[in-house]
Design a protein around this motif. Sequence first.
Motif, PDB file in Angstrom:
ATOM      1  N   UNK A  52       0.863  -1.149  -0.008  1.00 47.02           N
ATOM      2  CA  UNK A  52       0.138   0.182   0.002  1.00 47.02           C
ATOM      3  C   UNK A  52       0.972   1.268   0.067  1.00 47.02           C
ATOM      4  N   UNK A  53       0.548   2.237  -0.641  1.00 48.51           N
ATOM      5  CA  UNK A  53       1.083   3.452  -0.817  1.00 48.51           C
ATOM      6  C   UNK A  53       1.631   3.990   0.612  1.00 48.51           C
ATOM      7  N   UNK A  54       0.778   3.914   1.798  1.00 50.19           N
ATOM      8  CA  UNK A  54       0.944   4.416   3.078  1.00 50.19           C
ATOM      9  C   UNK A  54       2.273   3.780   3.431  1.00 50.19           C
ATOM     10  N   UNK A  55       2.698   2.592   2.977  1.00 49.92           N
ATOM     11  CA  UNK A  55       4.131   1.776   3.347  1.00 49.92           C
ATOM     12  C   UNK A  55       5.266   2.749   3.093  1.00 49.92           C
ATOM     13  N   UNK A 106       7.788   2.663   5.728  1.00 52.31           N
ATOM     14  CA  UNK A 106       8.980   1.604   5.227  1.00 52.31           C
ATOM     15  C   UNK A 106       9.774   2.074   4.235  1.00 52.31           C
ATOM     16  N   UNK A 107      10.177   3.171   4.040  1.00 50.10           N
ATOM     17  CA  UNK A 107      10.727   3.977   2.790  1.00 50.10           C
ATOM     18  C   UNK A 107      12.164   2.892   2.778  1.00 50.10           C
ATOM     19  N   UNK A 108      12.917   2.926   3.873  1.00 49.64           N
ATOM     20  CA  UNK A 108      14.093   2.042   4.052  1.00 49.64           C
ATOM     21  C   UNK A 108      13.993   0.695   3.523  1.00 49.64           C
ATOM     22  N   UNK A 109      13.081   0.086   3.829  1.00 48.83           N
ATOM     23  CA  UNK A 109      12.651  -1.316   3.510  1.00 48.83           C
ATOM     24  C   UNK A 109      12.200  -1.411   1.921  1.00 48.83           C
ATOM     25  N   UNK A 110      11.607  -0.590   1.622  1.00 48.09           N
ATOM     26  CA  UNK A 110      11.371  -0.294   0.284  1.00 48.09           C
ATOM     27  C   UNK A 110      12.390  -0.292  -0.812  1.00 48.09           C
ATOM     28  N   UNK A 111      13.027   0.726  -0.439  1.00 46.68           N
ATOM     29  CA  UNK A 111      14.542   1.019  -1.373  1.00 46.68           C
ATOM     30  C   UNK A 111      15.273  -0.279  -1.062  1.00 46.68           C
TER      31      UNK A 111
END
Length: 97
Positions: A11-14, A18-23
Amino acid sequence: MDMQPFPQIRPLSDLRVSIGEITEFVDNEQSPVVLTKHGRGKYVFLGIDGYNELVARRALYQLLDEGLDDIANGRTQELGAAMQEIREGIKHGQVQN
């Protein structure tokens, strides 16, 4: 870049929490993350290398489409004539070698 057939979907809210996890996922897996809004795909989070590859592929496909259109409409010439035209262009500074 070999992308996985099924990118991670979040979801966009992540993105906020969680930007570090996503990147890290995008960097390590060389795979995009699809971000959803209201349960539907809305954005794709992609590393710069993946983006550059997509842009390059799109440009290549455009050139291939133009070439196929040229062939279909008879806008072709013999290889020798084309090479001569290129050589003349290089000689007169119109084409860089």
